[in-house]
Design an enzyme around this catalytic site. Structure first.
Site, PDB file in Angstrom:
ATOM      1  N   ALA A 279       0.811  -1.217   0.000  1.00  0.00           N
ATOM      2  CA  ALA A 279       0.000   0.000   0.000  1.00  0.00           C
ATOM      3  C   ALA A 279       0.845   1.268   0.000  1.00  0.00           C
ATOM      4  O   ALA A 279       0.439   2.286  -0.566  1.00  0.00           O
ATOM      5  CB  ALA A 279      -0.937   0.000   1.202  1.00  0.00           C
ATOM      6  N   THR A 280       2.022   1.230   0.625  1.00  0.00           N
ATOM      7  CA  THR A 280       2.874   2.424   0.612  1.00  0.00           C
ATOM      8  C   THR A 280       3.261   2.786  -0.813  1.00  0.00           C
ATOM      9  O   THR A 280       3.186   3.956  -1.214  1.00  0.00           O
ATOM     10  CB  THR A 280       4.130   2.197   1.476  1.00  0.00           C
ATOM     11  OG1 THR A 280       3.745   2.082   2.846  1.00  0.00           O
ATOM     12  CG2 THR A 280       5.114   3.350   1.326  1.00  0.00           C
TER      13      THR A 280
ATOM     14  N   ASN B 233      -6.323   3.738  10.414  1.00  0.00           N
ATOM     15  CA  ASN B 233      -5.582   2.597  10.935  1.00  0.00           C
ATOM     16  C   ASN B 233      -5.483   2.578  12.455  1.00  0.00           C
ATOM     17  O   ASN B 233      -5.286   1.524  13.050  1.00  0.00           O
ATOM     18  CB  ASN B 233      -4.173   2.550  10.330  1.00  0.00           C
ATOM     19  CG  ASN B 233      -3.475   3.891  10.387  1.00  0.00           C
ATOM     20  OD1 ASN B 233      -3.986   4.874   9.858  1.00  0.00           O
ATOM     21  ND2 ASN B 233      -2.316   3.950  11.017  1.00  0.00           N
TER      22      ASN B 233
ATOM     23  N   GLN C 119      -6.990  -0.458   5.329  1.00  0.00           N
ATOM     24  CA  GLN C 119      -7.612  -1.082   6.494  1.00  0.00           C
ATOM     25  C   GLN C 119      -9.045  -1.535   6.223  1.00  0.00           C
ATOM     26  O   GLN C 119      -9.642  -2.204   7.079  1.00  0.00           O
ATOM     27  CB  GLN C 119      -7.609  -0.105   7.675  1.00  0.00           C
ATOM     28  CG  GLN C 119      -6.233   0.275   8.161  1.00  0.00           C
ATOM     29  CD  GLN C 119      -5.474  -0.885   8.796  1.00  0.00           C
ATOM     30  OE1 GLN C 119      -6.025  -1.940   9.077  1.00  0.00           O
ATOM     31  NE2 GLN C 119      -4.179  -0.679   9.024  1.00  0.00           N
TER      32      GLN C 119
ATOM     33  N   HIS D 115      -1.262  -7.951   3.034  1.00  0.00           N
ATOM     34  CA  HIS D 115      -0.988  -8.424   4.388  1.00  0.00           C
ATOM     35  C   HIS D 115      -1.908  -7.853   5.449  1.00  0.00           C
ATOM     36  O   HIS D 115      -1.823  -8.225   6.621  1.00  0.00           O
ATOM     37  CB  HIS D 115       0.481  -8.170   4.770  1.00  0.00           C
ATOM     38  CG  HIS D 115       0.787  -6.764   5.148  1.00  0.00           C
ATOM     39  ND1 HIS D 115       0.913  -6.346   6.454  1.00  0.00           N
ATOM     40  CD2 HIS D 115       1.020  -5.669   4.388  1.00  0.00           C
ATOM     41  CE1 HIS D 115       1.218  -5.058   6.489  1.00  0.00           C
ATOM     42  NE2 HIS D 115       1.293  -4.626   5.249  1.00  0.00           N
TER      43      HIS D 115
ATOM     44  N   THR E 142       9.599  -7.137 -12.103  1.00  0.00           N
ATOM     45  CA  THR E 142       9.139  -8.512 -12.174  1.00  0.00           C
ATOM     46  C   THR E 142       8.071  -8.766 -11.118  1.00  0.00           C
ATOM     47  O   THR E 142       8.257  -8.442  -9.941  1.00  0.00           O
ATOM     48  CB  THR E 142      10.319  -9.482 -11.945  1.00  0.00           C
ATOM     49  OG1 THR E 142      11.299  -9.255 -12.954  1.00  0.00           O
ATOM     50  CG2 THR E 142       9.854 -10.932 -11.992  1.00  0.00           C
TER      51      THR E 142
ATOM     52  N   CYS F 272       3.804   1.912  11.849  1.00  0.00           N
ATOM     53  CA  CYS F 272       4.778   2.711  11.100  1.00  0.00           C
ATOM     54  C   CYS F 272       5.330   3.867  11.909  1.00  0.00           C
ATOM     55  O   CYS F 272       6.263   4.537  11.488  1.00  0.00           O
ATOM     56  CB  CYS F 272       4.141   3.229   9.810  1.00  0.00           C
ATOM     57  SG  CYS F 272       3.667   1.893   8.690  1.00  0.00           S
TER      58      CYS F 272
END
Length: 421
Positions: free
Chosen positions: A89-90, A169, A197, A219, A258, A345
């Site tokens: 997501a970042t 979050n 989220q 994740h 890739t 984070c």
């Protein structure tokens, strides 16, 4: 040190042979064993590169990626061609914000976001400011919600993007997404959302809501780490972003590199499971969350729920225990319970949560807050044990606190002028 035991796809984490109660699912979720099982063949038996189109190994990998793209698109009700794979997501947030800023530079240089966004959005916006952009950071009220009139008033003829997080979050607060989408449509502005989220836990439909770019990750929804996605609207309007990574033109020229085939396969399986089990998971975690919340707030003095209780995710509660330092409180039980005092984070920072400060909490109350984020594998026994251990921890910390003793004696703590040493 760590071990996993599986029983009917239910995960039981243990540390040094002890049951670990895991209530930090907003930081990351355990990977569902069914997703792990789907991934395994693509590490060795089917090792192909999805961009290798000259032999069967590449075709198998490409087919697996196509299937996962369809599974993920089905979860949020979009065209599979609108899903761009990223590392998480970042990266998706950065691609959306910087990519739109660069692509639409001729139209304007103004972006609107919210002070309680994830750092991936806020830091990307800070970078845009260094690149010559202008960013407006909207306030939130005491419940964590933005003012829609303030949002509309902030839009100018130079505004190219509004970025509002779907669900916070730290507090789980859900913004009025459809109303925001209507404002953006009326003003002809692109609407982006970090839905990390929310996706996989509640129904998320960007097209129905008017969202043109949507960032999310594997994740946070029981898939593997290291893979995420960005939804980019193809029609009405057709959205374009400038690639932030060069080198091969993968993912329709928007994101070179890739593809992580095993991760994408696991992401796809996690999306398929979420689509099938989301309603059941949400109802169960909400019941357990409410039990936890009611017990702790009911049995402990000066315990407060942070953020809106009407507009929030079903599995999250953020509670402040006044006159108790959150980090110290966690040390009374963190060998048995995994949870957080804020975003993963920013957990290394000694500063109070900027999200809670934005809600109007003072530093002392913000420092006394814990985030409980339940998940698919949380049990009733977990919640009973957490209630007991957290309550015992709060009472223990308060017994040792002269501040709490002064409060109980009726002294107005806020009126005291503390001398500096």
């Amino acid at each position: 040190m760590f071990a996993l035991q599986y029983c009917n796809h239910k995960e039981i984490p243990t540390i040094m042979g002890q049951r670990l109660i895991y209530l930090d699912n907003n930081a990351t979720t355990p990977t569902d064993p069914r997703a792990v099982e789907a991934m395994l063949p693509y590490f060795y038996e089917n090792p192909g590169n999805a961009a290798s189109r000259n032999h069967p190994a590449g075709w198998v990998a490409e087919g697996a990626v196509d299937t996962a793209r369809e599974q993920i698109a089905a979860l949020i009700n979009v065209d599979p061609r609108e899903i761009i794979f990223t590392s998480g997501a970042t990266e998706s947030d950065n691609l959306a914000i910087k990519g739109v800023f660069e692509m639409y530079a001729r139209k304007g240089n103004h972006i609107i976001t919210v002070k309680t966004e994830h750092k991936a959005v806020l830091d990307a916006c800070k970078r845009v400011e260094k690149m010559g952009g202008e960013v407006t950071y909207l306030d939130v009220d005491s419940k964590g919600l933005i003012d829609l009139a303030e949002l509309e008033a902030a839009i100018t003829d130079k505004t190219i993007l509004v970025s509002v997080m779907w669900a916070n979050n730290e507090t789980g607060v859900i913004q009025p997404m459809k109303a925001i989408g209507e404002i953006c449509a009326r003003r002809g502005v692109l609407f982006m959302s970090d839905a990390t989220q929310a996706v996989g836990k509640i129904p998320v439909d960007p097209k129905e809501t008017g969202v043109h770019l949507l960032a999310f990750t594997s994740h946070k929804m029981y898939g593997p780490k290291g893979v995420g996605a960005l939804f980019v609207n193809r029609k009405n309007p057709r959205v374009k972003v400038t690639s932030q990574m060069d080198g091969g033109g993968h993912e329709r020229g928007m994101r070179s590199g890739t593809l992580n085939v095993p991760g994408i396969v696991g992401f796809g399986k996690a999306a398929e499971i979420a689509k099938a089990e989301m309603a059941e998971d949400a109802a169960r975690t909400k019941r357990l969350r409410d039990k936890l919340e009611t017990a702790l707030v009911g049995m402990l003095e000066e315990a407060y729920i942070n953020g809106s209780v009407e507009h929030r995710m079903p599995h999250v509660t953020n509670i402040s225990f006044k006159h108790v330092e959150g980090e110290g409180l966690m040390m009374t039980f963190n060998q048995n319970i995994a949870l957080s005092s804020g975003s993963a984070c920013t957990s290394a920072s000694l500063e109070p949560s900027y999200v809670l400060v934005a809600l109007g909490l003072g530093d002392d109350l913000a420092h006394s807050s814990l985030r409980f984020s339940l998940g698919r594998f949380t049990t009733e026994e977990d919640i009973d044990a957490t209630i007991k251990q957290v309550a015992e921890g709060v009472n223990h910390m308060r017994e040792l606190s002269p501040i709490w003793e002064m409060y109980k004696e009726g002294i107005d703590i806020d009126a005291i002028e503390w001398s500096e040493h």
